[in-house]
Design an enzyme around this catalytic site. Structure first.
Site, PDB file in Angstrom:
ATOM      1  N   HIS A 185       0.839  -1.202   0.000  1.00 50.25           N
ATOM      2  CA  HIS A 185       0.000   0.000   0.000  1.00 50.25           C
ATOM      3  C   HIS A 185       0.872   1.250   0.000  1.00 50.25           C
ATOM      4  CE1 HIS A 185      -2.905   3.004   1.392  1.00 50.25           C
ATOM      5  NE2 HIS A 185      -3.855   2.177   1.006  1.00 50.25           N
ATOM      6  N   GLU A 187       0.631   4.121   1.377  1.00 55.57           N
ATOM      7  CA  GLU A 187       0.894   4.734   2.683  1.00 55.57           C
ATOM      8  C   GLU A 187       1.945   3.948   3.463  1.00 55.57           C
ATOM      9  OE1 GLU A 187      -1.246   5.292   6.959  1.00 55.57           O
ATOM     10  OE2 GLU A 187      -2.549   5.525   5.204  1.00 55.57           O
ATOM     11  N   THR A 250      -2.947   4.021   8.536  1.00 55.78           N
ATOM     12  CA  THR A 250      -4.051   4.684   9.237  1.00 55.78           C
ATOM     13  C   THR A 250      -5.425   4.144   8.874  1.00 55.78           C
ATOM     14  OG1 THR A 250      -4.125   6.423   7.547  1.00 55.78           O
ATOM     15  CG2 THR A 250      -2.757   6.830   9.488  1.00 55.78           C
ATOM     16  N   SER A 318      -8.265   0.832   1.199  1.00 55.60           N
ATOM     17  CA  SER A 318      -8.148  -0.022   2.380  1.00 55.60           C
ATOM     18  C   SER A 318      -9.256   0.264   3.382  1.00 55.60           C
ATOM     19  CB  SER A 318      -6.782   0.187   3.034  1.00 55.60           C
ATOM     20  OG  SER A 318      -6.664  -0.565   4.214  1.00 55.60           O
TER      21      SER A 318
END
Length: 401
Positions: A185, A187, A250, A318
């Site tokens: 991902h 992030e 997050t 996500s």
């Protein structure tokens, strides 16, 4: 690389901007014009309930754009207005929502291509403007763009930046960062680039595997093979799991992140004893408020009597996937769609992504006969206007079938 020193250098540069170009009021007005919905506002005023013929729609208490996404999208739009003639690039999707990204393409914002996880920065030239998306970018990408003389517009969500500070704290005190997330991902790739030694764990099952290894129950070769793509270069589980701190992507499921944190605290307590716990485990809360709020609202919604659930958001989102996971875990007939066009109002069908991913599936007789109660929520990257369009399609099916 000394990531903290680089960030200080970057933030002092006159070619770096993380504050935008206008007032917060102007940003809010621009987003309202583009994405807000009168219908959604009315439903919210009516206790998040809409009744239309045989159809009852219940909205989650909290859903859709979070403030971090609003900020990121608004800054991207402002960038085009501020630089009307310059070439503007973005290192990835601004957020995981196809309609928002398509709108940026129509504004002639160029997306840097990627193949097998490698971005092609050769197209970016000195003086070009480059937007960093809400997920952030790796520190290596930032340095490359800074060294190339680009104007960097940093729209990274402040909650993501907070996680970066956390893993830098781990690194400073020689703790390994246990990152709850998806290792591919955007992030998590960015977060791990700011860490020192790190290990990315997808779920509680993987966390239990690592916990067992710390307690002497694992196999080194199996461990290294399992996490070869989800750990820092040269990761040594016998040495690098002596001191650990927990952080997260997050958008992961809040309850699972908390459980993973408790698991490693218990593991280090068992391994090293209470007197030495603080020397081997570092606990810092990096759970995003907006993620927590939306997941909490979803848990409340699925406690109500529902015939089915529609979850709206990008298939690569996500946080949206975890909202769908909550509905499925309660045994609710639930459908994850990315755009209103996935609903066929003339055929009473819905084309959706199953929770496990893979190929899209089409469900016939989507809204079944008789009175029907539909729960609706959306991911943090989904505008209210998209939710409105979904509701209109549901209303048409309710009228015609």
């Amino acid at each position: 690389m000394d990531t903290q020193a680089f960030k200080q250098t970057l933030h002092k540069s006159d070619r770096y901007n993380r504050r935008g170009f206008g007032s917060a009021n102007k940003r809010a007005q621009a987003l309202a014009e583009a994405y807000q919905s009168g219908l959604i506002g009315s439903i919210r005023e009516n206790g998040n309930l809409l009744e239309h013929g045989r159809l009852k729609v219940k909205l989650a208490e909290a859903f859709g754009f979070c403030w971090g996404v609003e900020r990121s999208v608004a800054m991207a739009y402002e960038t085009r207005k501020h630089y009307p003639n310059e070439r503007i690039w973005i290192t990835n999707e601004i957020i995981h929502n196809p309609s928002v990204n398509d709108h940026l393409r129509k504004m002639n914002v160029l997306f840097i291509s990627e193949e097998k996880g490698v971005k092609d920065f050769s197209v970016v030239k000195d003086g070009d403007v480059v937007i960093l998306p809400a997920f952030g970018a790796t520190v290596q990408d930032m340095k490359l763009l800074h060294d190339r003389g680009c104007h960097i517009i940093d729209t990274t969500c402040p909650w993501v930046s907070k996680v970066w500070h956390t893993v830098e704290k781990h690194k400073k005190h020689t703790f390994t960062s246990i990152i709850h997330g998806k290792y591919k991902h955007e992030e998590t790739l960015a977060t791990s680039s700011f860490a020192g030694t790190y290990l990315v764990l997808f779920d509680l099952e993987e966390a239990n595997y690592v916990s067992d290894y710390i307690l002497g129950k694992g196999n080194r070769e199996d461990f290294l093979k399992r996490f070869s793509k989800a750990s820092s270069a040269g990761f040594d589980p016998d040495k690098d799991l002596q001191k650990v701190g927990v952080a997260n992507q997050t958008t992961m499921l809040k309850s699972e992140t908390e459980e993973i944190g408790r698991l490693f605290e218990k593991t280090m307590l068992q391994r090293f004893g209470p007197a030495q716990l603080n020397e081997h485990f570092l606990a810092i809360n990096t759970i995003c408020d907006a993620t927590e709020e939306r997941q909490g609202a979803m848990f409340s919604l699925v406690d109500e009597p529902l015939d089915l659930m529609v979850v709206i958001g990008g298939f690569n989102s996500s946080n949206t996937t975890h909202l769908q996971e909550i509905a499925i875990s309660r045994g609710i007939r639930s459908f994850h769609i990315d755009t209103p066009e996935r609903i066929g109002e003339e055929t009473n069908t819905i084309t959706h992504m199953p929770l496990e991913g893979g190929e899209l599936l089409t469900e016939e007789n989507f809204l079944q006969n008789g009175n029907i109660s539909v729960g609706i929520t959306s991911g943090a990257s989904t505008p209210d206007r998209v939710v409105e369009d979904v509701i209109h399609k549901l209303m048409k099916i309710g009228e015609n079938f």
